[in-house]
Scaffold this active site. Sequence first.
Site: not given
Ligand code: F6P
Length: 362
Positions: A139, A141, A183
């Site tokens: 991730t 994150d 993010m």
């Molecule tokens: O978990 C990874 C992430 O990029 C987060 O940082 C972000 O909130 C989310 O996924 C975005 O998800 P999506 O690809 O569904 O917009």
Amino acid sequence: MAKRIGILTGGGDCPGLNAVIRGVVRSAILGRGWEVIGIEDGFDGFLHPEKCRLLELAEVRDILPRGGTILGTTNRGNPFSFPILRDGKVELVDVSHEVVSRIEQLGISGLVVVGGDGSLKIALELMKRGVPIVGVPKTIDNDLLETDVTFGYNTALETATDALDRLHSTAESHHRIMVLEVMGRYAGWIALESGIAGGADVILIPEIPYDIDRISQAIIERGRCGSRFSVIVAAEGAYPRGGNRVVKESAGGMSVVERLGGVGETICRELGGVLQMDIRVTVLGHLQRGGSPSTFDRCLASRFGVQAVELIEAGAFGRMVCLKGREIGSVPIEDAVRKLKLIDPAGEMVRHAEALGIMLGR
Ligand code: F6P
């Protein structure tokens, strides 16, 4: 008969996924003569026979520097709560029994699940139904416990730091406030580390609810000292003291998790009401998830892939590979997903940022 293992990538993609796939395939085939089945689009792939295919060495050639995942992924595919459309309405159904019997039919004796918090929690549930699984922490994150870092995070940080560098020069030329929204979901790692690396003046993270008046004061003070511009980096999960996160889409229907986004605009509005300065917002968004993995992530992800195969060989199911210091090891998956790894507001990194004169919104 050769041992047969499986690999899938689940949740949001990140740089380094292909490096893990390559690491698993090469070490399984070259070192052991095993077969590797690649499952497309996360756990969903088990529900479609054509989405489970043999991965040969040729398929992982040249993929090391490539972003994304050759297997595809989804962050909607939870087999225990699977969204289907019935009579125009979304219903959540449990299709886990289909997944388990498909894994048995395929003769998979070890499944590598490359995922974050969500995918690894699903893996734990499947383990309870007898599926032998090892996890690889993925991730941008960086919010998984029990590993110093997840792969993908370093590349996302590089992207965010580069964006801050670019915003700096234009902020200074135009005497503006530049807000960069990054993010990270409920964790502020990307904002905090890129903010320190990119010389941000203000860093806003979910772990420290911000006070807009104090931020305004800090910007005014900078002006008094001769700096007529400011660069703010805000994690998408940041929120004001006594207020709420800015949610773009709530969980429900086909969306399993809530989508954050928009805090940059909120901060712009709030500061605009107090300061007589030009303010611009940049939302870095999915640029943080795409592109070629950094050297660090390529190496980490490759080593994680090899270690995952070693765990399967040792029969160490229910474990997740991890990085501790410079060593790759493993921990129980359930320890890694117990709760999110968040920044300690009283911890060393926050203290160092503040010692550098960076305003943390408090
Ligand atoms: O978990 C990874 C992430 O990029 C987060 O940082 C972000 O909130 C989310 O996924 C975005 O998800 P999506 O690809 O569904 O917009």
